[in-house]
Design an enzyme around this catalytic site. Structure first.
Site, PDB file in Angstrom:
ATOM      1  N   HIS A   1      -6.657   0.807   7.392  1.00  0.00           N
ATOM      2  CA  HIS A   1      -5.482   0.014   7.731  1.00  0.00           C
ATOM      3  C   HIS A   1      -5.090   0.461   9.134  1.00  0.00           C
ATOM      4  O   HIS A   1      -4.518   1.537   9.320  1.00  0.00           O
ATOM      5  CB  HIS A   1      -4.337   0.248   6.742  1.00  0.00           C
ATOM      6  CG  HIS A   1      -3.113  -0.562   7.055  1.00  0.00           C
ATOM      7  ND1 HIS A   1      -2.734  -1.656   6.303  1.00  0.00           N
ATOM      8  CD2 HIS A   1      -2.209  -0.475   8.057  1.00  0.00           C
ATOM      9  CE1 HIS A   1      -1.645  -2.189   6.817  1.00  0.00           C
ATOM     10  NE2 HIS A   1      -1.310  -1.487   7.892  1.00  0.00           N
TER      11      HIS A   1
ATOM     12  N   ASN B   1      -4.280   1.088  -3.645  1.00  0.00           N
ATOM     13  CA  ASN B   1      -2.892   1.516  -3.444  1.00  0.00           C
ATOM     14  C   ASN B   1      -1.997   1.116  -4.612  1.00  0.00           C
ATOM     15  O   ASN B   1      -0.981   0.424  -4.449  1.00  0.00           O
ATOM     16  CB  ASN B   1      -2.330   1.005  -2.119  1.00  0.00           C
ATOM     17  CG  ASN B   1      -2.354  -0.508  -1.988  1.00  0.00           C
ATOM     18  OD1 ASN B   1      -3.190  -1.190  -2.596  1.00  0.00           O
ATOM     19  ND2 ASN B   1      -1.439  -1.052  -1.199  1.00  0.00           N
TER      20      ASN B   1
ATOM     21  N   HIS C   1     -11.650  -7.415   0.938  1.00  0.00           N
ATOM     22  CA  HIS C   1     -10.344  -6.729   0.962  1.00  0.00           C
ATOM     23  C   HIS C   1      -9.414  -7.497   0.029  1.00  0.00           C
ATOM     24  O   HIS C   1      -8.923  -8.566   0.377  1.00  0.00           O
ATOM     25  CB  HIS C   1      -9.760  -6.711   2.373  1.00  0.00           C
ATOM     26  CG  HIS C   1      -8.467  -5.969   2.478  1.00  0.00           C
ATOM     27  ND1 HIS C   1      -8.218  -5.052   3.475  1.00  0.00           N
ATOM     28  CD2 HIS C   1      -7.338  -5.986   1.728  1.00  0.00           C
ATOM     29  CE1 HIS C   1      -7.003  -4.555   3.333  1.00  0.00           C
ATOM     30  NE2 HIS C   1      -6.447  -5.123   2.270  1.00  0.00           N
TER      31      HIS C   1
ATOM     32  N   ALA D   1       5.633  -6.921   1.995  1.00  0.00           N
ATOM     33  CA  ALA D   1       4.646  -7.486   2.902  1.00  0.00           C
ATOM     34  C   ALA D   1       3.413  -7.930   2.134  1.00  0.00           C
ATOM     35  O   ALA D   1       2.882  -7.190   1.310  1.00  0.00           O
ATOM     36  CB  ALA D   1       4.252  -6.450   3.950  1.00  0.00           C
TER      37      ALA D   1
ATOM     38  N   HIS E   1       2.959 -10.525  -4.629  1.00  0.00           N
ATOM     39  CA  HIS E   1       4.268  -9.955  -4.945  1.00  0.00           C
ATOM     40  C   HIS E   1       5.073 -11.048  -5.639  1.00  0.00           C
ATOM     41  O   HIS E   1       4.921 -12.244  -5.320  1.00  0.00           O
ATOM     42  CB  HIS E   1       5.025  -9.519  -3.687  1.00  0.00           C
ATOM     43  CG  HIS E   1       4.393  -8.393  -2.937  1.00  0.00           C
ATOM     44  ND1 HIS E   1       4.458  -7.082  -3.355  1.00  0.00           N
ATOM     45  CD2 HIS E   1       3.683  -8.379  -1.781  1.00  0.00           C
ATOM     46  CE1 HIS E   1       3.821  -6.310  -2.487  1.00  0.00           C
ATOM     47  NE2 HIS E   1       3.343  -7.067  -1.524  1.00  0.00           N
TER      48      HIS E   1
ATOM     49  N   LYS F   1     -10.518   4.281   1.418  1.00  0.00           N
ATOM     50  CA  LYS F   1      -9.503   3.561   2.187  1.00  0.00           C
ATOM     51  C   LYS F   1      -8.552   4.530   2.873  1.00  0.00           C
ATOM     52  O   LYS F   1      -7.968   5.409   2.235  1.00  0.00           O
ATOM     53  CB  LYS F   1      -8.702   2.625   1.267  1.00  0.00           C
ATOM     54  CG  LYS F   1      -7.606   1.826   1.978  1.00  0.00           C
ATOM     55  CD  LYS F   1      -8.178   0.908   3.051  1.00  0.00           C
ATOM     56  CE  LYS F   1      -7.084   0.159   3.800  1.00  0.00           C
ATOM     57  NZ  LYS F   1      -6.624  -1.024   3.081  1.00  0.00           N
TER      58      LYS F   1
ATOM     59  N   HIS G   1      -6.184  -7.187  -3.119  1.00  0.00           N
ATOM     60  CA  HIS G   1      -5.209  -6.496  -3.963  1.00  0.00           C
ATOM     61  C   HIS G   1      -5.093  -7.237  -5.293  1.00  0.00           C
ATOM     62  O   HIS G   1      -4.772  -8.432  -5.316  1.00  0.00           O
ATOM     63  CB  HIS G   1      -3.841  -6.461  -3.290  1.00  0.00           C
ATOM     64  CG  HIS G   1      -3.810  -5.685  -2.015  1.00  0.00           C
ATOM     65  ND1 HIS G   1      -3.556  -4.335  -1.967  1.00  0.00           N
ATOM     66  CD2 HIS G   1      -4.026  -6.079  -0.727  1.00  0.00           C
ATOM     67  CE1 HIS G   1      -3.607  -3.925  -0.706  1.00  0.00           C
ATOM     68  NE2 HIS G   1      -3.891  -4.958   0.063  1.00  0.00           N
ATOM     69  N   LEU G   2      -5.366  -6.521  -6.373  1.00  0.00           N
ATOM     70  CA  LEU G   2      -5.238  -7.103  -7.715  1.00  0.00           C
ATOM     71  C   LEU G   2      -4.055  -6.538  -8.484  1.00  0.00           C
ATOM     72  O   LEU G   2      -3.710  -7.065  -9.548  1.00  0.00           O
ATOM     73  CB  LEU G   2      -6.522  -6.864  -8.522  1.00  0.00           C
ATOM     74  CG  LEU G   2      -7.740  -7.685  -8.108  1.00  0.00           C
ATOM     75  CD1 LEU G   2      -8.950  -7.275  -8.936  1.00  0.00           C
ATOM     76  CD2 LEU G   2      -7.476  -9.189  -8.271  1.00  0.00           C
ATOM     77  N   ARG G   3      -3.445  -5.471  -7.991  1.00  0.00           N
ATOM     78  CA  ARG G   3      -2.350  -4.802  -8.698  1.00  0.00           C
ATOM     79  C   ARG G   3      -2.836  -4.321 -10.075  1.00  0.00           C
ATOM     80  O   ARG G   3      -3.992  -3.972 -10.239  1.00  0.00           O
ATOM     81  CB  ARG G   3      -1.121  -5.703  -8.808  1.00  0.00           C
ATOM     82  CG  ARG G   3      -0.705  -6.406  -7.521  1.00  0.00           C
ATOM     83  CD  ARG G   3      -0.435  -5.471  -6.374  1.00  0.00           C
ATOM     84  NE  ARG G   3       0.127  -6.185  -5.233  1.00  0.00           N
ATOM     85  CZ  ARG G   3       0.103  -5.732  -3.994  1.00  0.00           C
ATOM     86  NH1 ARG G   3      -0.503  -4.589  -3.712  1.00  0.00           N
ATOM     87  NH2 ARG G   3       0.647  -6.419  -3.005  1.00  0.00           N
TER      88      ARG G   3
ATOM     89  N   LEU H   1       1.586  -7.247   6.535  1.00  0.00           N
ATOM     90  CA  LEU H   1       1.286  -6.116   7.402  1.00  0.00           C
ATOM     91  C   LEU H   1      -0.215  -5.894   7.408  1.00  0.00           C
ATOM     92  O   LEU H   1      -0.811  -5.811   6.322  1.00  0.00           O
ATOM     93  CB  LEU H   1       2.013  -4.849   6.925  1.00  0.00           C
ATOM     94  CG  LEU H   1       3.509  -4.810   7.179  1.00  0.00           C
ATOM     95  CD1 LEU H   1       4.135  -3.594   6.504  1.00  0.00           C
ATOM     96  CD2 LEU H   1       3.822  -4.821   8.669  1.00  0.00           C
TER      97      LEU H   1
ATOM     98  N   HIS I   1      -8.473  -6.342   8.094  1.00  0.00           N
ATOM     99  CA  HIS I   1      -7.469  -7.341   8.479  1.00  0.00           C
ATOM    100  C   HIS I   1      -7.032  -7.220   9.935  1.00  0.00           C
ATOM    101  O   HIS I   1      -5.856  -7.048  10.244  1.00  0.00           O
ATOM    102  CB  HIS I   1      -6.264  -7.310   7.551  1.00  0.00           C
ATOM    103  CG  HIS I   1      -5.680  -5.944   7.266  1.00  0.00           C
ATOM    104  ND1 HIS I   1      -5.388  -5.015   8.239  1.00  0.00           N
ATOM    105  CD2 HIS I   1      -5.313  -5.375   6.102  1.00  0.00           C
ATOM    106  CE1 HIS I   1      -4.887  -3.935   7.688  1.00  0.00           C
ATOM    107  NE2 HIS I   1      -4.834  -4.131   6.381  1.00  0.00           N
TER     108      HIS I   1
ATOM    109  N   ASP J   1      -7.234  -9.886   2.109  1.00  0.00           N
ATOM    110  CA  ASP J   1      -6.005  -9.107   1.957  1.00  0.00           C
ATOM    111  C   ASP J   1      -4.996  -9.875   1.110  1.00  0.00           C
ATOM    112  O   ASP J   1      -3.783  -9.752   1.314  1.00  0.00           O
ATOM    113  CB  ASP J   1      -5.404  -8.744   3.319  1.00  0.00           C
ATOM    114  CG  ASP J   1      -4.325  -7.670   3.227  1.00  0.00           C
ATOM    115  OD1 ASP J   1      -4.283  -6.954   2.210  1.00  0.00           O
ATOM    116  OD2 ASP J   1      -3.506  -7.568   4.170  1.00  0.00           O
TER     117      ASP J   1
END
Length: 346
Positions: free
Chosen positions: A137, A42, A14, A264, A252, A100, A16-18, A220, A175, A248
């Site tokens: 999620h 996302n 899980h 978050a 940011h 997802k 996030h790489l943006r 979150l 998560h 996760d």
């Protein structure tokens, strides 16, 4: 006392790489230690089709520094308009490894998520037919439900009914943050797994709120009471193959974390493996770390263990992790566990 531990190269189930400048900055932090990762879809706009997933994968590989080996495992963002045929084609192509589910409004960039679960039933039935996992999620977003209860209510109102109505659907509860979730997973005999993050093994809700608000601990699902953190630790070190690592890790920029309405997410890609070695050593379970970080996830997804190894070494002096990662979008603060860590990874 074990001073050196070598495990199969771990994977992150899980992540996030943006995109853009942030992707270029944070990708090396994961690729340094991890062989593969399930990539969250996302973005804005979200990754909803096979073509969009392929284009995103190409951007990730283009951002990978020379000499680093890393395989992004792509996912599709489930919406009420998702086409079951496109999902099946994406799975058949070998590109997409999961879909997802975000309940609409549950977390960052989840506005396109699901409000009416009956509308996605044909997609879920197709996924059960072809063996494509659903990553959830697991929070409801009803305004009358306390934020600390959202996960437990999701299990009762959404997840259990979906699984009962869709036999054979393989689900990853991502998560997880509660004793309720850990017990639910352990009570099921097939088709269900769960990822646990690094930071939820380390912090509880007091760490976020006591002595002033700590925005870089805000995520979150939000961290819960200490009894839940201890239940997650017990699950992670149990050796139960239904539990595996999903960081996760969610970057940011500092201005977006430290604002009046802070984003978050905890950014843990840089130091996850040393932190996990610390946690598993505290629990007397270093022999279970390879299963949690390197073996259980591939088994659930029907993949071989990543090639290569990672060696964790415990030194005499605390390791100094970078405080921040600089990106073209601004600085990103690395998760600080709040205690000295003597393990390093290479």
């Amino acid at each position: 006392m074990t001073d050196t531990l070598t495990i199969p190269r771990p994977d992150d189930w899980h992540l996030h790489l943006r995109d853009g400048a942030m992707l270029e900055a944070v990708l090396p932090e994961t690729a340094r230690h991890f062989g593969r990762a399930i990539i969250m879809p996302n973005l804005v706009p979200p990754v909803v089709t096979c073509a969009q997933a392929a284009a995103y994968r190409d951007r990730i590989l283009a951002a990978l520094p020379e000499g680093m080996a890393f395989e992004p495992l792509m996912t599709l963002y489930l919406t009420e308009d998702t086409d079951p045929a496109d999902v099946a084609a994406a799975h058949a192509s070998g590109l997409v490894k999961a879909v997802k589910l975000y309940p609409a409004g549950a977390t960052t960039n989840s506005a396109s998520g699901v409000r009416d679960f009956d509308k996605v039933r044909p997609v879920l039935e197709k996924m059960a037919e072809i063996g494509l996992p659903l990553c959830t999620h697991g929070e409801v977003t009803d305004h009358d439900i306390d934020i600390f209860d959202r996960e437990a209510v999701f299990i009762d109102r959404v997840l259990d009914p979906i699984r009962a109505a869709t036999p054979g659907l393989r689900v990853v509860m991502e998560h997880i943050t509660t004793k309720n979730a850990a017990e639910y997973v352990a009570s099921q005999d097939k088709d269900l797994g769960a990822t646990i993050t690094t930071h939820h093994l380390i912090i509880n809700r007091n760490h976020i709120l006591v002595g002033g608000i700590k925005p870089h601990y805000y995520c979150l699902p939000v961290a819960k009471r200490e009894e839940h953190r201890l239940a997650l630790r017990a699950a992670a070190v149990s050796g139960d193959a239904r539990f595996f690592l999903g960081t996760d890790s969610a970057p940011h920029t500092d201005p977006n974390k430290e604002s009046a309405c802070g984003c978050a997410g905890c950014f843990t890609a840089t130091n996850t493996m040393p932190l996990l070695a610390h946690v598993f050593e505290e629990e007397g379970a270093l022999d279970k770390l390879a299963g949690f970080a390197s073996e259980h996830g591939p088994a659930f997804y029907g993949l071989p263990v990543s090639g290569g190894t990672l060696t964790l070494t415990k030194g005499d002096a605390p390791v100094q992790f970078p405080e921040k990662i600089e990106s073209g979008d601004g600085p990103v603060t690395v998760f600080d566990p709040g205690f000295p860590v003597y393990w390093s990874a290479e």
